[in-house]
Write an enzyme that holds these catalytic residues in place. Sequence first.
Site, PDB file in Angstrom:
ATOM      1  CB  CYS A 118     -21.658   2.940  31.394  1.00 36.89           C
ATOM      2  SG  CYS A 118     -22.472   3.883  30.110  1.00 36.89           S
ATOM      3  CG  HIS A 258     -24.237  -0.404  32.359  1.00 34.50           C
ATOM      4  ND1 HIS A 258     -24.855   0.748  32.803  1.00 34.50           N
ATOM      5  CD2 HIS A 258     -23.915  -0.183  31.060  1.00 34.50           C
ATOM      6  CE1 HIS A 258     -24.891   1.617  31.803  1.00 34.50           C
ATOM      7  NE2 HIS A 258     -24.337   1.077  30.735  1.00 34.50           N
ATOM      8  CG  ASN A 288     -26.949   3.260  29.228  1.00 30.71           C
ATOM      9  OD1 ASN A 288     -26.539   3.678  30.306  1.00 30.71           O
ATOM     10  ND2 ASN A 288     -26.154   2.748  28.315  1.00 30.71           N
TER      11      ASN A 288
HETATM   12  O1  UT7 Z   1     -23.262   1.998  27.947  1.00 28.44           O
HETATM   13  C1  UT7 Z   1     -22.868   1.764  26.607  1.00 28.44           C
HETATM   14  C2  UT7 Z   1     -23.831   2.404  25.660  1.00 28.44           C
HETATM   15  N1  UT7 Z   1     -24.019   1.757  24.406  1.00 28.44           N
HETATM   16  C3  UT7 Z   1     -24.670   0.593  24.233  1.00 28.44           C
HETATM   17  O2  UT7 Z   1     -25.029  -0.075  25.158  1.00 28.44           O
HETATM   18  C4  UT7 Z   1     -24.921   0.131  22.817  1.00 28.44           C
HETATM   19  C5  UT7 Z   1     -24.937  -1.359  22.670  1.00 28.44           C
HETATM   20  N2  UT7 Z   1     -25.559  -1.723  21.420  1.00 28.44           N
HETATM   21  C6  UT7 Z   1     -26.912  -1.903  21.297  1.00 28.44           C
HETATM   22  O3  UT7 Z   1     -27.635  -1.795  22.271  1.00 28.44           O
HETATM   23  C7  UT7 Z   1     -27.465  -2.261  19.940  1.00 28.44           C
HETATM   24  O4  UT7 Z   1     -26.399  -2.481  19.056  1.00 28.44           O
HETATM   25  C8  UT7 Z   1     -28.424  -1.170  19.354  1.00 28.44           C
HETATM   26  C9  UT7 Z   1     -29.708  -1.143  20.148  1.00 28.44           C
HETATM   27  C10 UT7 Z   1     -27.768   0.188  19.378  1.00 28.44           C
HETATM   28  C11 UT7 Z   1     -28.752  -1.520  17.912  1.00 28.44           C
HETATM   29  O5  UT7 Z   1     -29.342  -2.826  17.866  1.00 28.44           O
HETATM   30  P1  UT7 Z   1     -28.809  -3.889  16.785  1.00 28.44           P
HETATM   31  O6  UT7 Z   1     -29.669  -5.066  16.931  1.00 28.44           O
HETATM   32  O7  UT7 Z   1     -27.335  -4.053  17.018  1.00 28.44           O
HETATM   33  O8  UT7 Z   1     -29.129  -3.181  15.425  1.00 28.44           O
HETATM   34  P2  UT7 Z   1     -28.141  -2.757  14.234  1.00 28.44           P
HETATM   35  O9  UT7 Z   1     -27.359  -1.538  14.610  1.00 28.44           O
HETATM   36  O10 UT7 Z   1     -27.393  -3.966  13.751  1.00 28.44           O
HETATM   37  O11 UT7 Z   1     -29.189  -2.329  13.144  1.00 28.44           O
HETATM   38  C12 UT7 Z   1     -30.117  -3.266  12.569  1.00 28.44           C
HETATM   39  C13 UT7 Z   1     -31.105  -2.501  11.736  1.00 28.44           C
HETATM   40  C14 UT7 Z   1     -30.450  -1.505  10.780  1.00 28.44           C
HETATM   41  O12 UT7 Z   1     -31.199  -1.457   9.591  1.00 28.44           O
HETATM   42  P3  UT7 Z   1     -30.730  -2.244   8.282  1.00 28.44           P
HETATM   43  O13 UT7 Z   1     -29.366  -1.710   7.951  1.00 28.44           O
HETATM   44  O14 UT7 Z   1     -30.692  -3.691   8.679  1.00 28.44           O
HETATM   45  O15 UT7 Z   1     -31.786  -1.912   7.286  1.00 28.44           O
HETATM   46  C15 UT7 Z   1     -30.600  -0.187  11.519  1.00 28.44           C
HETATM   47  O16 UT7 Z   1     -30.603   0.928  10.630  1.00 28.44           O
HETATM   48  O17 UT7 Z   1     -31.968  -1.729  12.576  1.00 28.44           O
HETATM   49  C16 UT7 Z   1     -31.965  -0.368  12.157  1.00 28.44           C
HETATM   50  N3  UT7 Z   1     -32.170   0.469  13.326  1.00 28.44           N
HETATM   51  C17 UT7 Z   1     -33.384   0.841  13.725  1.00 28.44           C
HETATM   52  N4  UT7 Z   1     -34.612   0.583  13.260  1.00 28.44           N
HETATM   53  C18 UT7 Z   1     -35.664   1.115  13.919  1.00 28.44           C
HETATM   54  C19 UT7 Z   1     -31.242   0.997  14.170  1.00 28.44           C
HETATM   55  N5  UT7 Z   1     -31.844   1.718  15.111  1.00 28.44           N
HETATM   56  C20 UT7 Z   1     -33.174   1.637  14.873  1.00 28.44           C
HETATM   57  C21 UT7 Z   1     -34.304   2.164  15.510  1.00 28.44           C
HETATM   58  N6  UT7 Z   1     -35.519   1.886  15.010  1.00 28.44           N
HETATM   59  N7  UT7 Z   1     -34.213   2.944  16.620  1.00 28.44           N
END
Ligand code: UT7
Length: 331
Positions: A118, A258, A288
């Site tokens: 990216c 970005h 993204n």
């Molecule tokens: O260019 C680089 C590319 N990568 C990125 O930019 C990634 C950067 N990271 C992020 O944008 C965020 O970390 C995410 C959007 C990927 C995830 O958001 P988060 O607030 O960090 O969520 P998390 O991974 O801590 O997950 C929280 C909860 C989990 O459930 P439990 O364990 O608390 O029950 C996940 O399983 O949210 C759940 N979860 C979802 N729920 C509904 C994860 N993805 C989803 C989803 N829909 N799509």
Amino acid sequence: MTTRKPLASISATARFLPDNVLTNADLERMVDTSDAWIRERTGILERRIAPPEMGVVEMGKRAAQRALKKAGLTPDDVDVLIVTTATPDRLLPATACEIQAAIGASRGCYAYDLQAACTGFLYALSAAEGHIAAGQAETVLLVATEKMSVITNWEDRSSCILFGDGAGAVVVQPSRNGEGMLSSHHSSNGDLAPLLIRRAGGGALPLTPERLHNQEHMMEMSGPEIFKAAVKSMAGAGRKVMKDAGVTADDIDILVPHQANIRIIESTARYARIPMDRVFVNLQHYGNISSATIPVGLDEAIEGGRIGPGSVVLMTAFGAGLTWGATLVRW
Ligand code: UT7
């Protein structure tokens, strides 16, 4: 502002986005997620997905042709063509050579790919500036083209909601009237490579039916770890280029970051002390698009009247590698 004299500037920008829109409602039917969760946790409402027959060469070609037209140039004017992509149509030859042929720029131009995920666009801007500073080129065409949909694991709800397809292109030429790149700062940390990786499909783990079945050739991502690294690195790089150029946050007309997650953008802006009304955001429409997010954003910001002659523009990015960087430009 006490800045050095710019050597190179962006003389035209362009974008190409495929027509097909994938909404959060569509994703609700594909994985266990909800529109509310995606909006709240990422800010994304929809993304563009290229059809099977349209790869990064075709998208990049269209953005490149538009950029050359806007600059009043022909393909013969291009001295160097740099392409950034994490999703090449083929592993060999370079996507840049394929785009070179597609736009008819094969006479007297050399073409190569630059892979920094990216952050690729900002790394490539510095490469373009270097070609011009070294007197190797008068015109560098930089194309960022990504088909993230082909490396997205559509069964992984934590990553498949984030990405989209598209291309951006810019023309870089010698600075004529004090406009151009004021300062850049880029970094990488290979120790963090496992945070965002495609494990199989290269020489280390060639594709086998079993690896294909297990989706080991698709992107794997540790979202929360990347999130933390992204904010720290983008804000840090942004502050460094402002300091190097003798500029404060008050001098920044617009931050074009970005586009990965609205919460990453808001935190970066807060750490860099730039209010959100001076931050460009379009990720609600495209998600993204990896290295294409910044050139697409620049093109839309110019079209919307938010960037014009004299504007001080800060760009920041981070991505797989991990890589990150920032570039400050006076338009
Ligand atoms: O260019 C680089 C590319 N990568 C990125 O930019 C990634 C950067 N990271 C992020 O944008 C965020 O970390 C995410 C959007 C990927 C995830 O958001 P988060 O607030 O960090 O969520 P998390 O991974 O801590 O997950 C929280 C909860 C989990 O459930 P439990 O364990 O608390 O029950 C996940 O399983 O949210 C759940 N979860 C979802 N729920 C509904 C994860 N993805 C989803 C989803 N829909 N799509």
